[in-house]
Design a protein around this motif. Structure first.
Motif, short mmCIF file in Angstrom:
data_model
loop_
_atom_site.label_atom_id
_atom_site.label_comp_id
_atom_site.label_asym_id
_atom_site.label_seq_id
_atom_site.Cartn_x
_atom_site.Cartn_y
_atom_site.Cartn_z
N LEU A 129 0.87 -1.18 0.00
CA LEU A 129 0.00 0.00 0.00
C LEU A 129 0.91 1.23 0.00
N PRO A 130 1.05 1.90 -1.14
CA PRO A 130 2.13 2.88 -1.32
C PRO A 130 1.81 4.27 -0.75
N PHE A 131 1.60 4.37 0.54
CA PHE A 131 1.43 5.67 1.18
C PHE A 131 2.77 6.40 1.25
N GLN A 132 2.75 7.70 0.98
CA GLN A 132 3.95 8.52 1.04
C GLN A 132 3.78 9.61 2.09
N GLN A 133 4.79 9.80 2.94
CA GLN A 133 4.73 10.83 3.96
C GLN A 133 4.80 12.20 3.31
N VAL A 134 3.85 13.08 3.65
CA VAL A 134 3.79 14.42 3.06
C VAL A 134 3.75 15.50 4.13
N GLY A 135 4.23 15.17 5.32
CA GLY A 135 4.24 16.15 6.38
C GLY A 135 5.10 15.71 7.54
N ASP A 136 5.11 16.54 8.56
CA ASP A 136 5.96 16.31 9.71
C ASP A 136 5.24 15.50 10.79
N LEU A 137 6.03 14.85 11.59
CA LEU A 137 5.51 14.08 12.72
C LEU A 137 5.06 15.04 13.82
N ILE A 138 3.83 14.85 14.30
CA ILE A 138 3.30 15.68 15.38
C ILE A 138 2.65 14.78 16.41
N ASP A 139 2.31 15.35 17.54
CA ASP A 139 1.63 14.61 18.60
C ASP A 139 0.13 14.79 18.41
N TYR A 140 -0.50 13.78 17.83
CA TYR A 140 -1.94 13.80 17.58
C TYR A 140 -2.46 12.40 17.87
N HIS A 141 -2.95 12.19 19.08
CA HIS A 141 -3.27 10.83 19.53
C HIS A 141 -2.02 9.96 19.42
#
Length: 315
Positions: A264-276
């Motif tokens: 499943l070719p998901f690509q990261q498009v943002g920064d890691l944050i604390d959300y749950h």
């Protein structure tokens, strides 16, 4: 029971190649049917089609093992699970109960005070499409997921990730407000009850592979996270049925790595944050997904799409 037998047992199987009599929302009508080509190659090692060939992993034995894991998992899904579109009030209530058990009772992501009926709901459920994964032998809910569509009365109204996590998105990687808003959705509220997650003795946060109810042997179960993969494929089916070309999901990096590993070719498009917990936005585009999905995963996707399209349950 193998996937081909499970599919052929349905009266609509023979209509799929001609795409003449399937429902308007099914993959057979929305996309060119790739099943004959993919199924014919599933017994061989097709490295150019399989996104399971991750960089740095060119070992033939590893590829063969993963291919066998995916095939065994697809066959086990047919035998032990089925998916229902949660398109009635009663089914949606089961989804909300499951989400309450996981998101409120187990992980405390939401406050119990905000769920007086022990149903976890939010303002986006009305513009979402939901599905429920059920364990055939017991009838127990084994998971759920939803796709949130843009508000038909205001397409520019934010999706959940845009409302709560917009600062994490890198617009140069993907600008969610620059695409046709009718063709974007968010995959969210993926929930799996504790007794269907991983091996006995593992922490509930250590992944989503299956315990004994899956019917997989230990080695196969340890290698293939059947429930989350099937739920993401259900989300893919629902997104196609609703005309979506772009999907975003806020995921833990570990879960994102797992989805890519198994096709499943998901690509990261943002920064890691604390959300749950630590999460980042991951993006998948429809045409890119179907261009790279490996044969075994596509076989499973066809079955899942048919179950959701026809609300099928073969007892």
């Amino acid at each position: 029971m193998q996937v081909e037998d499970c599919v052929r047992s349905r009266p609509y199987f023979h209509s799929l190649p001609s795409c003449a009599s399937g429902p308007s929302g099914s993959l057979s009508r929305k996309l060119p049917l790739r099943a004959p080509r993919l199924l014919s190659q599933s017994a061989s090692r097709s490295s150019h089609l399989s996104s399971g060939n991750i960089p740095g992993d060119d070992d033939d034995a590893t590829d063969l093992r993963r291919s066998r894991q995916r095939k065994a998992a697809a066959d086990a899904f047919c035998k032990y699970f089925y998916l229902l579109p949660a398109n009635t009030a009663a089914l949606r209530e089961r989804v909300f109960q499951l989400r309450y058990d996981v998101y409120v009772r187990e992980f405390a992501y939401e406050s119990a005070d905000s769920c007086p009926e022990q149903l976890e709901r939010d303002a986006y459920d009305e513009q979402a499409r939901h599905c429920l994964l059920v364990h055939r032998p017991t009838g127990m809910p084994a998971g759920c997921v939803r796709i949130v569509l843009t508000n038909p009365r205001d397409r520019m109204a934010p999706l959940p990730f845009e409302k709560f996590c917009q600062s994490a998105l890198r617009k140069q990687a993907f600008d969610s407000f620059a695409v046709n808003r009718e063709t974007i959705c968010e995959i969210s509220r993926l929930a799996v009850p504790a007794h269907f997650r991983r091996r006995i003795g593992d922490s509930p946060t250590q992944g989503h592979a299956l315990q004994d109810p899956s019917g997989l042997h230990d080695r196969e179960r340890d290698g293939f996270p059947l429930i989350p993969v099937s739920l993401f494929l259900a989300a893919a089916s629902m997104s196609v049925a609703n005309g979506c070309h772009h999907a975003i999901a806020m995921m833990e990096p570990r879960l994102a790595r797992m989805t890519r590993r198994f096709g499943l070719p998901f690509q990261q498009v943002g920064d890691l944050i604390d959300y749950h917990g630590p999460r980042a936005p991951y993006y998948v585009q429809r045409e890119g997904f179907f261009a790279t999905v490996n044969p075994e995963i596509y076989r499973l996707l066809l079955l899942i799409d048919q179950q959701l399209s026809f609300n099928a349950y073969d007892s």
